[in-house]
Motif scaffolding. Structure first.
Motif, PDB file in Angstrom:
ATOM      1  N   GLU A 146       0.820  -1.209   0.000  1.00  0.00           N
ATOM      2  CA  GLU A 146       0.000   0.000   0.000  1.00  0.00           C
ATOM      3  C   GLU A 146       0.857   1.263   0.000  1.00  0.00           C
ATOM      4  OE1 GLU A 146      -3.053   2.334   3.052  1.00  0.00           O
ATOM      5  OE2 GLU A 146      -2.672   0.175   3.332  1.00  0.00           O
ATOM      6  N   HIS A 147       1.919   1.254   0.784  1.00  0.00           N
ATOM      7  CA  HIS A 147       2.765   2.441   0.927  1.00  0.00           C
ATOM      8  C   HIS A 147       3.910   2.481  -0.078  1.00  0.00           C
ATOM      9  CE1 HIS A 147       1.189   4.112   4.813  1.00  0.00           C
ATOM     10  NE2 HIS A 147       0.662   2.902   4.858  1.00  0.00           N
ATOM     11  N   GLY A 148       4.080   1.440  -0.876  1.00  0.00           N
ATOM     12  CA  GLY A 148       5.185   1.410  -1.833  1.00  0.00           C
ATOM     13  C   GLY A 148       6.542   1.287  -1.163  1.00  0.00           C
ATOM     14  N   THR A 149       6.567   0.659   0.009  1.00  0.00           N
ATOM     15  CA  THR A 149       7.800   0.514   0.783  1.00  0.00           C
ATOM     16  C   THR A 149       8.668  -0.597   0.194  1.00  0.00           C
ATOM     17  OG1 THR A 149       6.509   1.128   2.731  1.00  0.00           O
ATOM     18  CG2 THR A 149       8.724   0.242   3.107  1.00  0.00           C
ATOM     19  N   TYR A 150       9.949  -0.355   0.121  1.00  0.00           N
ATOM     20  CA  TYR A 150      10.894  -1.356  -0.378  1.00  0.00           C
ATOM     21  C   TYR A 150      11.418  -2.188   0.790  1.00  0.00           C
ATOM     22  CZ  TYR A 150      10.973   1.698  -4.488  1.00  0.00           C
ATOM     23  OH  TYR A 150      10.603   2.465  -5.565  1.00  0.00           O
ATOM     24  N   LEU A 151      11.546  -3.486   0.556  1.00  0.00           N
ATOM     25  CA  LEU A 151      12.140  -4.381   1.547  1.00  0.00           C
ATOM     26  C   LEU A 151      13.516  -4.809   1.059  1.00  0.00           C
ATOM     27  CD1 LEU A 151       9.118  -6.733   2.405  1.00  0.00           C
ATOM     28  CD2 LEU A 151       9.665  -4.472   3.333  1.00  0.00           C
ATOM     29  N   SER A 152      14.496  -4.697   1.940  1.00  0.00           N
ATOM     30  CA  SER A 152      15.869  -5.116   1.656  1.00  0.00           C
ATOM     31  C   SER A 152      16.183  -6.289   2.572  1.00  0.00           C
ATOM     32  CB  SER A 152      16.832  -3.952   1.892  1.00  0.00           C
ATOM     33  OG  SER A 152      18.176  -4.367   1.816  1.00  0.00           O
ATOM     34  N   MET A 153      16.146  -7.505   2.023  1.00  0.00           N
ATOM     35  CA  MET A 153      16.162  -8.718   2.852  1.00  0.00           C
ATOM     36  C   MET A 153      17.420  -9.543   2.574  1.00  0.00           C
ATOM     37  SD  MET A 153      12.097  -9.643   2.491  1.00  0.00           S
ATOM     38  CE  MET A 153      12.076 -10.806   3.862  1.00  0.00           C
ATOM     39  N   ASP A 154      18.289  -9.635   3.561  1.00  0.00           N
ATOM     40  CA  ASP A 154      19.572 -10.322   3.443  1.00  0.00           C
ATOM     41  C   ASP A 154      19.379 -11.807   3.760  1.00  0.00           C
ATOM     42  OD1 ASP A 154      18.847  -9.070   5.900  1.00  0.00           O
ATOM     43  OD2 ASP A 154      20.723  -9.754   6.781  1.00  0.00           O
ATOM     44  N   ILE A 155      19.409 -12.637   2.762  1.00  0.00           N
ATOM     45  CA  ILE A 155      19.071 -14.052   2.960  1.00  0.00           C
ATOM     46  C   ILE A 155      20.236 -15.000   2.689  1.00  0.00           C
ATOM     47  CG2 ILE A 155      16.589 -13.799   2.601  1.00  0.00           C
ATOM     48  CD1 ILE A 155      17.114 -14.631  -0.331  1.00  0.00           C
ATOM     49  N   TYR A 156      21.415 -14.455   2.384  1.00  0.00           N
ATOM     50  CA  TYR A 156      22.591 -15.332   2.257  1.00  0.00           C
ATOM     51  C   TYR A 156      23.414 -15.340   3.541  1.00  0.00           C
ATOM     52  CZ  TYR A 156      27.447 -16.530   1.669  1.00  0.00           C
ATOM     53  OH  TYR A 156      28.700 -17.049   1.882  1.00  0.00           O
ATOM     54  N   ASN A 157      23.554 -14.195   4.180  1.00  0.00           N
ATOM     55  CA  ASN A 157      24.554 -14.067   5.245  1.00  0.00           C
ATOM     56  C   ASN A 157      24.335 -15.008   6.425  1.00  0.00           C
ATOM     57  OD1 ASN A 157      22.456 -12.846   6.657  1.00  0.00           O
ATOM     58  ND2 ASN A 157      23.272 -10.782   6.405  1.00  0.00           N
ATOM     59  N   THR A 158      23.097 -15.466   6.629  1.00  0.00           N
ATOM     60  CA  THR A 158      22.850 -16.405   7.727  1.00  0.00           C
ATOM     61  C   THR A 158      23.679 -17.673   7.578  1.00  0.00           C
ATOM     62  OG1 THR A 158      21.106 -17.568   8.939  1.00  0.00           O
ATOM     63  CG2 THR A 158      20.870 -17.483   6.559  1.00  0.00           C
ATOM     64  N   GLU A 159      23.916 -18.100   6.341  1.00  0.00           N
ATOM     65  CA  GLU A 159      24.721 -19.305   6.107  1.00  0.00           C
ATOM     66  C   GLU A 159      26.145 -19.098   6.609  1.00  0.00           C
ATOM     67  OE1 GLU A 159      24.413 -20.707   2.034  1.00  0.00           O
ATOM     68  OE2 GLU A 159      22.456 -19.736   1.843  1.00  0.00           O
ATOM     69  N   TYR A 160      26.695 -17.917   6.316  1.00  0.00           N
ATOM     70  CA  TYR A 160      28.065 -17.636   6.756  1.00  0.00           C
ATOM     71  C   TYR A 160      28.132 -17.530   8.275  1.00  0.00           C
ATOM     72  CZ  TYR A 160      32.525 -15.367   7.507  1.00  0.00           C
ATOM     73  OH  TYR A 160      33.786 -15.076   7.958  1.00  0.00           O
ATOM     74  N   THR A 161      27.173 -16.814   8.869  1.00  0.00           N
ATOM     75  CA  THR A 161      27.203 -16.611  10.319  1.00  0.00           C
ATOM     76  C   THR A 161      27.111 -17.932  11.067  1.00  0.00           C
ATOM     77  OG1 THR A 161      26.225 -14.406  10.115  1.00  0.00           O
ATOM     78  CG2 THR A 161      26.036 -15.493  12.251  1.00  0.00           C
ATOM     79  N   LEU A 162      26.217 -18.798  10.638  1.00  0.00           N
ATOM     80  CA  LEU A 162      26.049 -20.071  11.345  1.00  0.00           C
ATOM     81  C   LEU A 162      27.223 -21.010  11.111  1.00  0.00           C
ATOM     82  CD1 LEU A 162      22.223 -20.704  10.874  1.00  0.00           C
ATOM     83  CD2 LEU A 162      23.428 -19.748  12.850  1.00  0.00           C
ATOM     84  N   ALA A 163      27.904 -20.882   9.966  1.00  0.00           N
ATOM     85  CA  ALA A 163      29.046 -21.745   9.670  1.00  0.00           C
ATOM     86  C   ALA A 163      30.341 -21.233  10.294  1.00  0.00           C
ATOM     87  CB  ALA A 163      29.214 -21.886   8.161  1.00  0.00           C
ATOM     88  N   GLU A 164      30.536 -19.921  10.293  1.00  0.00           N
ATOM     89  CA  GLU A 164      31.825 -19.350  10.700  1.00  0.00           C
ATOM     90  C   GLU A 164      31.749 -18.452  11.918  1.00  0.00           C
ATOM     91  OE1 GLU A 164      34.537 -20.244   9.135  1.00  0.00           O
ATOM     92  OE2 GLU A 164      33.499 -21.353   7.547  1.00  0.00           O
ATOM     93  N   GLY A 165      30.542 -18.145  12.385  1.00  0.00           N
ATOM     94  CA  GLY A 165      30.391 -17.162  13.452  1.00  0.00           C
ATOM     95  C   GLY A 165      31.106 -17.508  14.738  1.00  0.00           C
TER      96      GLY A 165
END
Length: 433
Positions: free
Chosen positions: A282-301
């Motif tokens: 409705e508001h024309g809001t953009y979503l910026s969704m980071d969906i790769y970095n979780t793999e790195y964090t859980l593997a190397e965090g």
């Protein structure tokens, strides 16, 4: 006067004249146009002063007599990529407490390294959302002046947020240090003052936080941060000065508050319900969704010293965020490419493309998210993320068809920004740093 003196004088005179603009004639096997969603065979572009001045195909658009040819053979060209969520002045390998020892100057030098990596990965434009002491402003200016190589940057400086919130970035230290954060504020008028402060020191956008975060100690992902009145004050003040606002938001209430406040982009947008999705549309809001970095964090965090609390939050939110991504794409929300580089190693930004496709986007939609749609979110349509006359000469090339295998964007062969070639045949060819 001796001949050598005359030649030297002539040489100095020539050096004092402005350099003539180089004209380029760029050709390739194909051009994937994200604006029209079409693929053009044997594309040809004439480039002057870093801008596209003519576009056609090799059998129709002739090479200007004075132009330098850049022929990429059978490679596929696309516009340079735009990453809407980066942190160039930080690295994921630096443990939370260790990074407290970094001076502002050291962080900027880290940014120099990461800017080069990001550009060579094909990301010719980035939005840097959060850096202490205006280090990203300095980095942007050094790139613009040609002192160092890097992507075109739109920067937020220090985020504006509540005391003890994700944007305060001081929760690692005990009370005796009395640190509250650079742009911590309470109430709408203080929020406005912090926005004005950031604008005074040269930012391009404002970053705020309307929920807690994965990497901030003691904050909850689902808990709202900042009242609707405070968030509205931030948005109104920024918009009155002609700049946009990005809000970090994982939880549903904080996402909705940010949208209702008039904030332009929601960063992460992890826990979406149907109402939040409808509000964004409705508001024309953009979503910026980071969906790769979780793999790195859980593997190397853990190895990198990420706090146990942060790893637990990452495990709890990763699948929920990915499901939200799929729902948002299916519903037709404007989802742009935002990777959160700095949480994972810079230069690996392109790995997110394949995850976007796996989770519901077509390859063309994923490309548009990082080009034409991201440019729209930046108010740069017709300037960035495109290949038409008048667009910046930002190009990336790969040797396979990215619409058949989007993972081709993980290792690009050619990078041009503003008409300068920085990478060719997979190797850096321009830029000292």
């Amino acid at each position: 006067m001796k001949l050598t003196v005359l030649l030297a004088s002539a040489s100095m005179a020539l050096l004092s004249l402005p350099a003539a603009a180089e004209t380029l004639y760029l050709t390739a096997g194909k051009f994937v146009d994200p604006v029209t969603a079409e693929t053009v065979n044997r594309p040809a572009f004439v480039i002057e002063d870093g801008v596209i001045t003519a576009r056609g195909t090799t059998n129709r658009l002739r090479k200007p007599a004075e132009a330098t040819s850049i022929d990429l053979g059978d490679a596929t060209l696309v516009p340079g990529f735009i990453d809407m969520h980066t942190h160039l002045t930080s690295d994921p390998e630096d443990p939370a407490y260790y990074s407290l020892s970094f001076s502002d100057e050291r962080q900027v030098l880290t940014g120099v390294k990461n800017a080069r990596k990001t550009l060579l990965a094909g990301f010719t434009t980035v939005r840097n959302v959060g850096a202490s002491s205006y280090g990203d402003v300095a980095l942007r200016d050094a790139i613009n002046e040609g002192d160092i190589s890097g992507p075109r940057m739109f920067v937020s400086g220090p985020p504006v947020g509540i005391l003890g919130g994700h944007c305060s970035d001081t929760n690692l230290l005990p009370s005796e240090y009395e640190l509250t954060g650079e742009n911590v504020a309470t109430g709408p008028w203080e929020m406005r003052e912090k926005v004005r402060r950031n604008i005074k020191y040269g930012v391009d956008l404002i970053k705020t936080c309307s929920t807690g975060g994965v990497f901030s100690k003691g904050t909850s992902l689902g808990a709202a941060q900042g009242t609707l009145e405070e968030l509205t004050a931030i948005a109104e003040e920024a918009h009155a000065r002609g700049i946009k606002v990005a809000s970090h938001a994982h939880g549903t209430i904080g996402i909705k508050n940010a949208i209702l406040a008039g904030i332009d982009t929601i960063e992460h947008a992890s826990i979406l319900d149907e109402d939040a999705i409808n509000l964004a549309k409705e508001h024309g809001t953009y979503l910026s969704m980071d969906i790769y970095n979780t793999e790195y964090t859980l593997a190397e965090g853990e190895k990198n010293g990420v706090l146990a609390e942060s790893l637990a939050k990452e495990r709890a939110i990763s699948k929920i965020q990915r499901d939200s991504f799929t729902s948002a794409v299916k519903a037709g929300v404007k989802v742009v490419f935002g990777s959160d580089s700095g949480v994972y190693p810079h230069g690996d930004n392109g790995r997110q493309f394949s995850r976007m496709v796996t989770l519901g986007m077509t390859p063309m939609q994923a490309l548009q998210a990082a080009t034409s749609l991201a440019a729209e979110a930046l108010d740069k349509t017709g300037d960035l993320g495109c290949g038409d006359v008048g667009c910046r000469a930002d190009f990336v090339a790969v040797d396979t068809n990215p619409l058949a295998d989007i993972s081709a964007f993980e290792a690009v062969d050619f990078v041009m920004k503003d008409g300068t070639v920085y990478k060719r045949d997979g190797k850096q060819v321009a830029g000292t740093y």
